[in-house]
Write a protein that holds these residues in place. Structure first.
Motif, mmCIF file in Angstrom:
data_model
loop_
_atom_site.group_PDB
_atom_site.id
_atom_site.type_symbol
_atom_site.label_atom_id
_atom_site.label_comp_id
_atom_site.label_asym_id
_atom_site.label_seq_id
_atom_site.Cartn_x
_atom_site.Cartn_y
_atom_site.Cartn_z
ATOM 1 N N PRO A 39 0.819 -1.215 0.000
ATOM 2 C CA PRO A 39 0.000 0.000 0.000
ATOM 3 C C PRO A 39 0.851 1.262 0.000
ATOM 4 N N ILE A 40 0.337 2.294 -0.626
ATOM 5 C CA ILE A 40 1.008 3.595 -0.636
ATOM 6 C C ILE A 40 0.593 4.345 0.627
ATOM 7 N N GLN A 41 1.554 4.624 1.482
ATOM 8 C CA GLN A 41 1.277 5.263 2.770
ATOM 9 C C GLN A 41 1.316 6.783 2.606
ATOM 10 N N ALA A 42 0.257 7.329 2.013
ATOM 11 C CA ALA A 42 0.227 8.763 1.729
ATOM 12 C C ALA A 42 0.248 9.584 3.008
ATOM 13 N N VAL A 43 -0.505 9.161 4.005
ATOM 14 C CA VAL A 43 -0.505 9.788 5.337
ATOM 15 C C VAL A 43 -0.409 8.651 6.338
ATOM 16 N N ASP A 44 0.535 8.760 7.285
ATOM 17 C CA ASP A 44 0.790 7.615 8.158
ATOM 18 C C ASP A 44 1.006 8.066 9.603
ATOM 19 N N GLY A 45 -0.100 8.281 10.313
ATOM 20 C CA GLY A 45 -0.003 8.583 11.738
ATOM 21 C C GLY A 45 0.191 10.052 12.054
ATOM 22 N N VAL A 46 -0.654 10.907 11.485
ATOM 23 C CA VAL A 46 -0.548 12.359 11.694
ATOM 24 C C VAL A 46 -1.480 12.784 12.825
ATOM 25 N N LEU A 104 21.822 21.914 0.886
ATOM 26 C CA LEU A 104 21.306 21.117 -0.215
ATOM 27 C C LEU A 104 20.767 19.783 0.289
ATOM 28 N N LEU A 105 19.607 19.404 -0.231
ATOM 29 C CA LEU A 105 18.981 18.139 0.123
ATOM 30 C C LEU A 105 19.418 17.086 -0.883
ATOM 31 N N GLN A 106 20.060 16.049 -0.410
ATOM 32 C CA GLN A 106 20.619 15.042 -1.298
ATOM 33 C C GLN A 106 19.591 13.967 -1.633
ATOM 34 N N GLY A 107 19.677 13.456 -2.860
ATOM 35 C CA GLY A 107 18.849 12.315 -3.249
ATOM 36 C C GLY A 107 17.395 12.664 -3.509
ATOM 37 N N ASP A 108 16.636 11.650 -3.884
ATOM 38 C CA ASP A 108 15.211 11.794 -4.159
ATOM 39 C C ASP A 108 14.399 11.260 -2.988
ATOM 40 N N PRO A 109 13.162 11.747 -2.839
ATOM 41 C CA PRO A 109 12.322 11.229 -1.755
ATOM 42 C C PRO A 109 12.056 9.739 -1.940
ATOM 43 N N PRO A 110 12.089 8.949 -0.869
ATOM 44 C CA PRO A 110 11.750 7.531 -0.984
ATOM 45 C C PRO A 110 10.294 7.346 -1.402
ATOM 46 N N SER A 111 9.977 6.169 -1.863
ATOM 47 C CA SER A 111 8.611 5.875 -2.259
ATOM 48 C C SER A 111 7.726 5.681 -1.026
ATOM 49 N N PRO A 112 6.531 6.305 -1.009
ATOM 50 C CA PRO A 112 5.620 6.075 0.116
ATOM 51 C C PRO A 112 5.082 4.649 0.159
ATOM 52 N N ALA A 113 5.291 3.891 -0.911
ATOM 53 C CA ALA A 113 4.899 2.481 -0.899
ATOM 54 C C ALA A 113 5.954 1.612 -0.203
ATOM 55 N N ASN A 114 7.155 2.153 -0.069
ATOM 56 C CA ASN A 114 8.229 1.413 0.584
ATOM 57 C C ASN A 114 9.100 2.388 1.375
ATOM 58 N N PRO A 115 8.550 2.973 2.435
ATOM 59 C CA PRO A 115 9.317 3.974 3.189
ATOM 60 C C PRO A 115 10.487 3.337 3.930
ATOM 61 N N PRO A 116 11.549 4.091 4.174
ATOM 62 C CA PRO A 116 12.706 3.545 4.895
ATOM 63 C C PRO A 116 12.328 3.143 6.315
ATOM 64 N N SER A 117 13.076 2.209 6.860
ATOM 65 C CA SER A 117 12.880 1.829 8.256
ATOM 66 C C SER A 117 13.394 2.937 9.155
ATOM 67 N N GLY A 118 12.961 2.925 10.405
ATOM 68 C CA GLY A 118 13.396 3.947 11.344
ATOM 69 C C GLY A 118 12.885 5.315 10.959
#
Length: 323
Positions: free
Chosen positions: A26-33, A270-284
């Motif tokens: 699932p795409i976690q568009a909003v997750d615990g706001v 500067l912000l490095q890299g691209d945003p991770p996918s909300p379907a597979n967000p990083p751990s932690g």
């Protein structure tokens, strides 16, 4: 006094399963706001595109059905209301859409557009509705004789004023502003923002304000919540956030704001890299893949949004292990 209370709001989009293909996560568009808005207060949601600001705002109104969580307006839970009960509650929560061109019906005259909410709820007689519409036109700076014009006959700023008048028609307690000035010229943006502030001072309306432009946010907000990948990473009153931001992501956002004085060197981060996918967000911590302060603990433990020492009455909350 709290008007809107949102707790652990989530909106996950589940992709349909294709034949002979594994189901996608699932795409976690909003997750615990979680946040609150007091009466007469403006809380702004900021963050880069795709972080979940608009999904959060529309989920609060149930224009998008939330996956889980609690949304309380004046102590009443909105997520469990039936269709008819929610329809009646919409009198207290209105929205100003981002696009002043697409959000107005080209087939209706301006007076019909503004008066439509009154007709939907069968409020007032026909003559009283005409008086109310003329009064609303005057309040938002439009000529009452413009009620017979169609949307294509108005400028972009005037169309957004029509959207504001329509949102005001039912005397709402809360207005969700979904990037209401992003499609307008800078001079017109100032007019619309000042109009919103004047209406808030006069009627005590609360705003949930979604925006990218941090200059506009600084001008109109009482408190600001910064979102990243579906979660709030920092929340504080306006002055504290802009003068003493703690989260690395917030600091990077603020560093991108243009400096009006050409002799003042810009302190860009500067912000490095691209945003991770909300379907597979990083751990932690979800920001650790792009964070300049990241350490091993950041990939293992998800930091909670917790209070930090602050001199402001509204408090200062940050989701970071080192801030």
């Amino acid at each position: 006094m709290t008007l809107l209370q949102v707790e652990n709001l989530k909106k996950h989009y589940i992709a349909p399963k294709r034949w002979l293909s594994p189901r996608k996560p699932p795409i976690q568009a909003v997750d615990g706001v979680s946040f609150s808005v007091a009466r007469g207060e403006t809380l702004s949601l900021v963050g880069e595109s795709g972080c979940g600001k608009t999904t959060t705002a529309k989920s609060v109104m149930r224009l998008i059905e939330p996956t889980s969580g609690s949304v309380q307006l004046d102590g009443e839970e909105l997520t469990t209301l039936g269709a008819e009960q929610m329809r009646l509650r919409r009198r207290d929560v209105q929205i100003i859409f981002q696009d002043p061109y697409a959000s107005l019906s080209p087939r209706l005259a301006a007076g019909e557009i503004v008066g439509e909410p009154l007709r939907n709820f069968d409020m007032h007689s026909r003559a009283e509705r005409r008086e109310r519409v003329a009064w609303l036109f005057d309040k938002v700076g439009l000529r009452p004789e413009s009620v017979t014009k169609f949307p294509h006959e108005f400028s972009g700023g005037q169309r957004q004023r029509l959207g504001i008048a329509r949102a005001l028609a039912l005397n709402p307690k809360l207005i969700v502003c979904d990037e209401p000035v992003s499609a307008l010229d800078v001079s017109v943006q100032a007019q619309v923002v000042n109009l919103l502030m004047d209406l808030q001072a006069e009627f005590g309306i609360a705003y949930l304000f979604v925006a990218h432009d941090l200059a506009v946010v600084r001008h109109i907000s009482h408190r600001v919540a910064v979102m990243y990948l579906g979660r709030i990473v920092e929340m504080a009153d306006r002055d504290t956030l802009f003068s003493a931001a703690r989260h690395p992501y917030t600091q990077i956002l603020l560093s991108a704001v243009p400096v009006p004085n050409p002799r003042t060197p810009a302190q860009r981060m500067l912000l490095q890299g691209d945003p991770p996918s909300p379907a597979n967000p990083p751990s932690g911590c979800r920001f650790h893949t792009r964070c300049p302060l990241a350490q091993a603990v950041c990939s293992q433990q998800d930091p909670a949004l917790s209070d930090r020492p602050s001199t402001s009455a509204g408090g200062h909350q940050v989701a970071c292990h080192f801030r």
